[in-house]
Design a protein around this motif. Sequence first.
Motif, PDB file in Angstrom:
ATOM      1  N   PRO A   4       0.808  -1.224   0.000  1.00  0.00           N
ATOM      2  CA  PRO A   4       0.000   0.000   0.000  1.00  0.00           C
ATOM      3  C   PRO A   4       0.843   1.277   0.000  1.00  0.00           C
ATOM      4  CG  PRO A   4      -0.947  -1.606   1.499  1.00  0.00           C
ATOM      5  CD  PRO A   4       0.377  -2.167   1.021  1.00  0.00           C
ATOM      6  N   SER A   5       1.977   1.250   0.689  1.00  0.00           N
ATOM      7  CA  SER A   5       2.830   2.444   0.729  1.00  0.00           C
ATOM      8  C   SER A   5       3.364   2.818  -0.655  1.00  0.00           C
ATOM      9  CB  SER A   5       3.996   2.232   1.704  1.00  0.00           C
ATOM     10  OG  SER A   5       4.778   1.120   1.307  1.00  0.00           O
ATOM     11  N   ASP A   6       3.377   1.850  -1.589  1.00  0.00           N
ATOM     12  CA  ASP A   6       3.817   2.132  -2.954  1.00  0.00           C
ATOM     13  C   ASP A   6       2.783   2.949  -3.729  1.00  0.00           C
ATOM     14  OD1 ASP A   6       6.144   0.593  -2.553  1.00  0.00           O
ATOM     15  OD2 ASP A   6       5.134  -1.242  -3.197  1.00  0.00           O
ATOM     16  N   LEU A   7       1.589   3.069  -3.177  1.00  0.00           N
ATOM     17  CA  LEU A   7       0.495   3.749  -3.875  1.00  0.00           C
ATOM     18  C   LEU A   7       0.265   5.176  -3.369  1.00  0.00           C
ATOM     19  CD1 LEU A   7      -2.016   0.761  -4.025  1.00  0.00           C
ATOM     20  CD2 LEU A   7      -0.395   1.506  -5.775  1.00  0.00           C
ATOM     21  N   LYS A   8       1.203   5.703  -2.627  1.00  0.00           N
ATOM     22  CA  LYS A   8       1.077   7.080  -2.140  1.00  0.00           C
ATOM     23  C   LYS A   8       0.922   8.005  -3.347  1.00  0.00           C
ATOM     24  CE  LYS A   8       2.252   6.380   2.312  1.00  0.00           C
ATOM     25  NZ  LYS A   8       1.235   6.009   3.206  1.00  0.00           N
ATOM     26  N   GLY A   9      -0.057   8.886  -3.283  1.00  0.00           N
ATOM     27  CA  GLY A   9      -0.280   9.836  -4.361  1.00  0.00           C
ATOM     28  C   GLY A   9      -1.131   9.295  -5.506  1.00  0.00           C
ATOM     29  N   PHE A  10      -1.516   8.021  -5.471  1.00  0.00           N
ATOM     30  CA  PHE A  10      -2.384   7.453  -6.505  1.00  0.00           C
ATOM     31  C   PHE A  10      -3.821   7.887  -6.219  1.00  0.00           C
ATOM     32  CE2 PHE A  10       1.272   5.089  -7.422  1.00  0.00           C
ATOM     33  CZ  PHE A  10       1.088   4.220  -8.479  1.00  0.00           C
ATOM     34  N   LYS A  11      -4.519   8.329  -7.246  1.00  0.00           N
ATOM     35  CA  LYS A  11      -5.920   8.730  -7.100  1.00  0.00           C
ATOM     36  C   LYS A  11      -6.811   7.492  -7.192  1.00  0.00           C
ATOM     37  CE  LYS A  11      -4.757  12.317 -10.063  1.00  0.00           C
ATOM     38  NZ  LYS A  11      -5.024  12.917 -11.339  1.00  0.00           N
ATOM     39  N   PRO A  12      -7.689   7.302  -6.191  1.00  0.00           N
ATOM     40  CA  PRO A  12      -8.552   6.115  -6.230  1.00  0.00           C
ATOM     41  C   PRO A  12      -9.837   6.320  -7.036  1.00  0.00           C
ATOM     42  CG  PRO A  12      -8.797   7.231  -4.127  1.00  0.00           C
ATOM     43  CD  PRO A  12      -7.768   8.006  -4.920  1.00  0.00           C
ATOM     44  N   VAL A  13     -10.164   5.309  -7.829  1.00  0.00           N
ATOM     45  CA  VAL A  13     -11.475   5.166  -8.443  1.00  0.00           C
ATOM     46  C   VAL A  13     -12.066   3.943  -7.749  1.00  0.00           C
ATOM     47  CG1 VAL A  13     -12.776   4.637 -10.538  1.00  0.00           C
ATOM     48  CG2 VAL A  13     -10.807   6.186 -10.643  1.00  0.00           C
ATOM     49  N   VAL A  14     -13.238   4.112  -7.143  1.00  0.00           N
ATOM     50  CA  VAL A  14     -13.831   3.066  -6.310  1.00  0.00           C
ATOM     51  C   VAL A  14     -15.067   2.491  -7.001  1.00  0.00           C
ATOM     52  CG1 VAL A  14     -14.906   2.585  -4.071  1.00  0.00           C
ATOM     53  CG2 VAL A  14     -12.973   4.177  -4.213  1.00  0.00           C
ATOM     54  N   TYR A  15     -15.160   1.169  -6.997  1.00  0.00           N
ATOM     55  CA  TYR A  15     -16.319   0.470  -7.562  1.00  0.00           C
ATOM     56  C   TYR A  15     -16.953  -0.375  -6.460  1.00  0.00           C
ATOM     57  CZ  TYR A  15     -19.125  -2.804 -10.280  1.00  0.00           C
ATOM     58  OH  TYR A  15     -20.154  -3.560 -10.762  1.00  0.00           O
ATOM     59  N   LEU A  16     -18.247  -0.147  -6.224  1.00  0.00           N
ATOM     60  CA  LEU A  16     -19.007  -0.875  -5.215  1.00  0.00           C
ATOM     61  C   LEU A  16     -20.183  -1.549  -5.904  1.00  0.00           C
ATOM     62  CD1 LEU A  16     -19.137   2.115  -2.711  1.00  0.00           C
ATOM     63  CD2 LEU A  16     -17.450   0.269  -2.726  1.00  0.00           C
TER      64      LEU A  16
END
Length: 172
Positions: A4-16
Amino acid sequence: MIYPSDLKGFKPVVYLRISSDEQGPQDKGKPLEKRQAMVNQLAKVKRYLKDNGLPMPKPENIHYELASGGDPTRPVLKRAIQQAVDMKGKRMFVVAELSRFARRIRYGMKDTIPLFENDIPLVATDDQMITGTKNNPQAQQDIMMGIAIALATGEREKLRQRVRSSIETKTA
């Protein structure tokens, strides 16, 4: 392995996603984003993001769908994937669990291709899984994703068989 720390600064798109109104009969008729099953999924996703110091999703980047996980035509899933592909910068596609993304292995794996090709990791928060991408392949995680989607496929088919058997017993 991607952490998860590798994803710092990544913008999330969430699908529910929920499969049917039966997943919350008390919520029938409410907007999807107000249904308890969706609220619970989003809470899990946000908790994972917060606990790992990752950005929260913007409301316009949260997608809600009422559809079977085995339905290959899910328009909201397609739009969410396309939104992630079209976004600028680093981005990730986030689901609470892989079974929310897919319950049919052939279609589920196909739906990961645009994410993979555009260097968008698929993050399944409950499964503690982050898939690889074209420029950052992760063989073990991708194999585990395939296994998890295959298991969801089997679970879906067993459930369908039990429902069919129950209906046949009642009509006999």
